[in-house]
Design a protein around this motif. Structure first.
Motif, short mmCIF file in Angstrom:
data_model
loop_
_atom_site.label_atom_id
_atom_site.label_comp_id
_atom_site.label_asym_id
_atom_site.label_seq_id
_atom_site.Cartn_x
_atom_site.Cartn_y
_atom_site.Cartn_z
N ARG A 12 0.72 -1.08 -0.22
CA ARG A 12 0.02 -0.01 0.08
C ARG A 12 0.83 1.34 -0.08
O ARG A 12 1.97 1.11 0.22
N ALA A 14 2.88 4.10 1.16
CA ALA A 14 3.61 4.32 2.44
C ALA A 14 3.27 5.62 3.23
O ALA A 14 3.30 5.58 4.47
N GLU A 17 3.86 6.63 7.12
CA GLU A 17 4.11 5.38 8.09
C GLU A 17 5.42 5.57 8.62
O GLU A 17 6.56 5.56 8.11
N ARG A 19 6.74 3.11 10.60
CA ARG A 19 7.90 2.33 10.33
C ARG A 19 8.63 2.32 9.00
O ARG A 19 9.65 2.17 8.91
N ALA A 20 7.89 2.85 7.91
CA ALA A 20 8.68 2.92 6.76
C ALA A 20 9.57 4.18 6.78
O ALA A 20 10.80 4.06 6.40
N LYS A 21 9.28 5.32 7.71
CA LYS A 21 10.35 6.26 8.01
C LYS A 21 11.51 5.89 8.63
O LYS A 21 12.67 5.91 8.26
N CYS A 40 7.79 11.75 0.54
CA CYS A 40 6.28 11.33 0.50
C CYS A 40 5.60 12.45 -0.36
O CYS A 40 4.43 12.06 -0.89
N THR A 52 4.65 0.54 0.90
CA THR A 52 4.94 -0.30 1.89
C THR A 52 4.83 -2.05 1.39
O THR A 52 3.75 -2.08 0.88
N TYR A 54 4.10 -6.06 2.97
CA TYR A 54 3.52 -6.87 4.02
C TYR A 54 3.46 -8.33 3.66
O TYR A 54 2.81 -8.46 2.79
N PHE A 59 4.56 -5.68 8.52
CA PHE A 59 5.33 -5.05 7.69
C PHE A 59 6.84 -5.63 7.26
O PHE A 59 7.60 -6.03 8.41
#
Length: 186
Positions: A12, A14, A17, A19-21, A40, A52, A54, A59
């Motif tokens: 999806r 990112a 998010e 966790r993405a950062k 972003c 991101t 999954y 994740f």
């Protein structure tokens, strides 16, 4: 040896998010990172994709690409540290290349004097194992030399460089021949 992968792969946007950062910041040297808010924001523009990934909702990684016409360029690909070596990076690449068979990327060159040489060599080997080839060209900019790799032999590296320039129009870069790497088909 890779662990057996099972589960459902999904992705999806990112967005912002956390966790993405965190993964982005921990995976790439500061000199290669753009401000997270900027990437972003740019991801809203046509052709830019910040996803991101999954497995069964857990994740596992991220990928940042730019697509124009029939070519994609991977800017960032990272897998969560504790999930590395399980084949998830290869799985993400496989999914991307199903949609965009003409994909290029830039990766740090194998510099014998680099403090992270082993990491660079592992990265290059990973892409070679996953169907990428050396193009015989490098991209030189303010932060160093980067190998240009592609999923197809004979990819037009000048087009790839122009595509890279769409993401970083303020960065001056130039193409240079890779020392000791023959161009495909030569």
């Amino acid at each position: 040896m890779m662990e057996h992968m099972s589960g459902t792969l999904s992705s999806r946007w990112a967005g912002f998010e956390p966790r993405a950062k965190a993964l982005y910041v921990s995976s790439f040297p500061k000199v290669e990172r753009f401000p997270y808010g900027l990437i972003c924001a740019v991801a809203y523009l046509p052709g830019f994709h910040f996803r991101t990934w999954y497995i069964d909702g857990k994740f596992i990684g991220l990928i940042y690409t730019l697509t124009r016409h029939s070519m994609s360029v991977i800017y960032y690909l990272a897998v969560v540290e504790e999930e590395r070596g399980k084949g998830y990076g290869a799985l993400i690449l496989k999914e991307l290349c199903k949609l965009r068979p003409r994909t290029a990327l830039i990766t740090e060159s194998d510099d014998i004097q680099a403090a992270n040489r082993v990491q660079r060599q592992r990265r290059i080997a990973f892409y070679l194992r996953n169907g990428f080839v050396q193009t015989g060209w490098q991209l030189a900019d303010y932060s160093g030399l980067y190998d240009i790799m592609a999923t197809v032999s004979g990819l037009d590296v000048r087009k790839a460089r122009r595509l890279i320039g769409r993401f970083t129009p303020w960065v001056q870069s130039r193409l240079v021949r890779s020392p000791g790497v023959p161009s495909p088909g030569a």
